[in-house]
Scaffold this motif. Sequence first.
Motif, mmCIF file in Angstrom:
data_model
loop_
_atom_site.group_PDB
_atom_site.id
_atom_site.type_symbol
_atom_site.label_atom_id
_atom_site.label_comp_id
_atom_site.label_asym_id
_atom_site.label_seq_id
_atom_site.Cartn_x
_atom_site.Cartn_y
_atom_site.Cartn_z
ATOM 1 N N MET A 1 0.820 -1.200 0.000
ATOM 2 C CA MET A 1 0.000 0.000 0.000
ATOM 3 C C MET A 1 0.860 1.259 0.000
ATOM 4 N N SER A 2 2.076 1.192 0.604
ATOM 5 C CA SER A 2 2.900 2.391 0.693
ATOM 6 C C SER A 2 3.364 2.877 -0.680
ATOM 7 N N THR A 3 3.579 1.968 -1.630
ATOM 8 C CA THR A 3 3.975 2.404 -2.966
ATOM 9 C C THR A 3 2.822 3.084 -3.696
ATOM 10 N N MET A 4 1.594 2.754 -3.297
ATOM 11 C CA MET A 4 0.434 3.389 -3.929
ATOM 12 C C MET A 4 0.391 4.883 -3.601
ATOM 13 N N ASN A 5 0.817 5.263 -2.380
ATOM 14 C CA ASN A 5 0.856 6.677 -2.011
ATOM 15 C C ASN A 5 1.754 7.464 -2.954
ATOM 16 N N ASP A 6 2.936 6.927 -3.254
ATOM 17 C CA ASP A 6 3.863 7.598 -4.158
ATOM 18 C C ASP A 6 3.268 7.729 -5.556
ATOM 19 N N ARG A 7 2.611 6.693 -6.002
ATOM 20 C CA ARG A 7 2.036 6.729 -7.350
ATOM 21 C C ARG A 7 0.899 7.751 -7.444
ATOM 22 N N ILE A 8 0.045 7.786 -6.445
ATOM 23 C CA ILE A 8 -1.047 8.773 -6.439
ATOM 24 C C ILE A 8 -0.465 10.178 -6.388
ATOM 25 N N PHE A 9 0.537 10.380 -5.534
ATOM 26 C CA PHE A 9 1.188 11.677 -5.428
ATOM 27 C C PHE A 9 1.842 12.060 -6.754
ATOM 28 N N GLY A 10 2.472 11.092 -7.430
ATOM 29 C CA GLY A 10 3.084 11.346 -8.731
ATOM 30 C C GLY A 10 2.064 11.785 -9.770
ATOM 31 N N ILE A 11 0.909 11.140 -9.773
ATOM 32 C CA ILE A 11 -0.149 11.516 -10.718
ATOM 33 C C ILE A 11 -0.650 12.929 -10.424
ATOM 34 N N LEU A 12 -0.825 13.258 -9.145
ATOM 35 C CA LEU A 12 -1.259 14.615 -8.779
ATOM 36 C C LEU A 12 -0.215 15.654 -9.187
ATOM 37 N N LEU A 13 1.059 15.311 -9.027
ATOM 38 C CA LEU A 13 2.111 16.242 -9.421
ATOM 39 C C LEU A 13 2.170 16.427 -10.938
ATOM 40 N N ILE A 14 1.873 15.377 -11.695
ATOM 41 C CA ILE A 14 1.826 15.525 -13.158
ATOM 42 C C ILE A 14 0.692 16.480 -13.542
ATOM 43 N N ALA A 15 -0.451 16.341 -12.894
ATOM 44 C CA ALA A 15 -1.562 17.259 -13.163
ATOM 45 C C ALA A 15 -1.154 18.696 -12.840
ATOM 46 N N LEU A 16 -0.467 18.889 -11.721
ATOM 47 C CA LEU A 16 0.015 20.218 -11.359
ATOM 48 C C LEU A 16 1.007 20.740 -12.392
#
Length: 151
Positions: A1-16
Motif C-alpha cells: 500500500m505504501s507504494t500506492m501513495n507515491d504513485r497517487i502523489f506522482g499523478i497529482l504532481l503531473i496534473a500540477l
Amino acid sequence: MSTMNDRIFGILLIALAVAYGWGATQLPAPFGGSEAVGPETFPLLLSVVLVLSSLYLIVRPDPDNAWPWSRTGVELVIAVVVLVCYAALLQPLGFILSTTLAVGTLCWRMGSAPLRAFVTGALAGVAVFLLFNFALDLALPMGVLSFLEVS
C-alpha cells in the motif's frame, strides 16, 4: 500500500505540472515577440522537470515511505506556508525582500541562527536579482524598493 501513495502523489504532481506549464504558455509575449527566451521559458522548464520527477515517482516508488507526521511533517507544512506567502509577497514587496524573508525563514527552520539565516537570504536575493537583471536581462519585481531602480 505504501507504494500506492507515491504513485497517487506522482499523478497529482503531473496534473500540477501540466496546469503550471499551460499557465506559462498564457503569459503575454514580450514586445516584438522574436526573443528566443521569453517569460514562459523558465516556468516551462520547471514543469518539464516536475513531469519527469513525477514519472520517476510513479515508476519507481519508495517501498518504505512512512508519512512524517511528527516534527518533520510540521516543518514540511511550515515550508509550504512560507513558499505560498513568498509567492503572494513577491509583487508587493519585490524580489529581494520577499526572497530574503523566504530563504531566511527556511534556513532558520533548518537550524541556522536567525541572523545568519536572514543574511544568507539577503545575499541570495541580491545575487539572484543581479543575475536575472543584468546577466540574463530579465526584470524581477522591485516592489517597495522601486525607488532604487536605475532609469
